[in-house]
Design an enzyme around this catalytic site. Structure first.
Site, mmCIF file in Angstrom:
data_model
loop_
_atom_site.group_PDB
_atom_site.id
_atom_site.type_symbol
_atom_site.label_atom_id
_atom_site.label_comp_id
_atom_site.label_asym_id
_atom_site.label_seq_id
_atom_site.Cartn_x
_atom_site.Cartn_y
_atom_site.Cartn_z
ATOM 1 N N CYS A 255 -6.709 -13.260 4.648
ATOM 2 C CA CYS A 255 -5.268 -13.545 4.558
ATOM 3 C C CYS A 255 -4.555 -12.402 3.839
ATOM 4 C CB CYS A 255 -5.042 -14.862 3.826
ATOM 5 S SG CYS A 255 -3.298 -15.297 3.600
ATOM 6 N N TRP A 258 -4.458 -9.422 6.133
ATOM 7 C CA TRP A 258 -3.452 -9.634 7.183
ATOM 8 C C TRP A 258 -2.074 -9.212 6.692
ATOM 9 C CZ3 TRP A 258 0.988 -12.551 7.142
ATOM 10 C CH2 TRP A 258 1.630 -12.725 8.371
ATOM 11 N N HIS A 259 -1.807 -9.459 5.415
ATOM 12 C CA HIS A 259 -0.482 -9.134 4.886
ATOM 13 C C HIS A 259 -0.221 -7.633 4.846
ATOM 14 C CE1 HIS A 259 -0.101 -13.327 3.568
ATOM 15 N NE2 HIS A 259 1.186 -13.068 3.414
ATOM 16 N N GLY A 260 -1.246 -6.842 4.747
ATOM 17 C CA GLY A 260 -1.018 -5.407 4.705
ATOM 18 C C GLY A 260 -2.317 -4.634 4.610
ATOM 19 N N PHE A 404 4.870 -6.449 7.511
ATOM 20 C CA PHE A 404 3.566 -7.035 7.795
ATOM 21 C C PHE A 404 3.384 -7.350 9.275
ATOM 22 C CE2 PHE A 404 4.498 -8.824 3.396
ATOM 23 C CZ PHE A 404 4.023 -7.673 2.781
#
Length: 404
Positions: A255, A258-260, A404
């Protein structure tokens, strides 16, 4: 791929499912993490001659969100036979512009039934959309953007006072919430103007009294996505405590990634996974039952501990790099750093006021008051919001989640 999944029987369905997921993740991986891997390769090999040989890739608009929607579409097609009537409807689902760039993540079961309803202009639907748009614009332009100038400048400064870091972390917690919740409201409002309903993505997250409750209230569609399509498939909490802890760490680390594409995002994911594990272990202890018992002070202490945990997480999330993060964390754990006064003491009142307002709004929402009387105040709402947008709008700020 979904058509092939629904057409065939047996093992071929799984082959097409896996192939479809691989194709989508490959696109996401190449575009989003290519630069990250390339930069780390240069760093560890100390080879700067590759700069001229390989050019960085531009990140396609909204790729993180529409790839996740495509994957959920494939998995739902495999599990339940869910489908969409025709390529045009699928194109509308995957590229529906109000939520394309930064969510909320919509599943096919939520969107397909709305394709079957005839869209007729209704004044009530129109004004409901305008109401939600106004609320979102106010959150973003008036509140989040004005906080952004202070937060951005503060994260470029080396702070020696621990109080400064706590307050700046708290201000960023407000900024990212108002920015992203504002975008979500604007997306939902724009969709409502077209008579489409998008799912609610935030449910007063800062009233949470545990880290697990926070993740049920924050970016709800993404949290549910990771729960349903990653955490549960790899075993969830059904395979013993130790495996549950591993599953939580895997889920939250991915997670974060995924954000960056950055090490601070990986650390943020690991931190939240660790916090969820500590919460899971600690809540069953006698100390927790005594400290956080069902009283006012028990609820208050649980909320304070949760919020402070979140602030540390947001500092990790917002830090420019690991070097800055290490310096700030070192300041937070240095006792003498708490002797120095804060330059942002007055801003702590903003944080407290915002949290109190959030609590009051949450109580108001829980009481399910009838809004029929408030409808009469709509014209006043529109005039006030337009006035505030005109007077208090700072220099244009990009939505945080656009990166993102």
């Amino acid at each position: 791929m979904a058509t092939l999944i629904n057409f065939y029987q047996g093992r071929k369905r799984k082959v097409f499912l896996i192939l479809g997921i691989i194709i989508n993740l490959t696109l996401l991986f190449c575009f989003k993490y290519y630069n990250f891997i390339f930069d780390n390769f240069k760093f560890f090999t100390n080879n700067n001659s590759l700069d001229s040989a390989v050019s960085p890739l531009a990140l396609p608009l909204g790729i993180s969100f529409f790839v996740f929607e495509a994957i959920s579409f494939l998995i739902d097609a495999y599990k339940t036979g869910a489908t969409i009537p025709g390529i045009y409807c699928f194109a509308l689902y995957i590229s529906f512009f109000p939520h394309l760039i930064a969510g909320p993540i919509v599943r096919v079961q939520q969107f397909t039934p709305q394709l079957d309803t005839r869209k007729i202009f209704r004044w009530e639907t129109f004004f409901t959309g305008i109401d939600i748009l106004c609320i979102g614009a106010f959150k973003k332009v008036v509140l989040a953007d004005n906080l952004a100038s202070l937060v951005d400048a503060s994260f470029k400064t080396n702070h020696t006072s621990a109080w400064d870091i706590w307050i700046i972390g708290s201000l960023f917690s407000l900024q990212i919430y108002l920015d992203f919740a504002g975008y979500t409201d604007m997306a939902r409002g724009a969709a409502k103007l077209l008579d489409y309903d998008l799912p609610i993505n935030f449910d007063f997250p800062y009233v949470s009294r545990s880290i697990s409750e926070f993740w049920r209230r924050w970016h709800i569609t993404l949290s549910n996505w990771f729960r349903d399509y990653l955490y549960i498939p790899i075993g969830g909490s059904r395979t013993g405590e130790n495996r549950t802890y591993i599953n939580l760490l895997i889920t939250m680390t991915l997670c974060g990634l995924w954000h960056g594409a950055g090490w601070t995002y990986v650390l943020w994911g690991l931190y939240n996974g660790g916090a969820l594990i500590v919460h899971r272990v600690f809540t069953s202890s006698l100390i927790a039952k005594w400290l956080f018992k069902d009283t006012f002070w028990g609820h208050l202490s649980a909320w304070m501990l949760t919020y402070l945990t979140l602030v540390i997480g947001w500092i990790i999330f917002r830090a420019h790099d690991v070097v800055q993060l290490r310096a700030w964390i070192q300041t937070l754990i240095t006792p003498t750093a708490y002797i120095q006064s804060s330059h942002y003491l007055l801003w702590s009142l903003v944080v407290v006021t915002a949290l109190l307002i959030s609590k009051l709004l949450f109580n108001f929402y829980q009481c399910r008051y009838q809004f029929s009387e408030l409808v009469k105040l709509r014209p006043m709402l529109y005039v006030i919001v337009l006035f505030l947008l005109t007077v208090f709008a700072p220099q244009s700020q990009q939505f945080i989640y656009f990166q993102f």
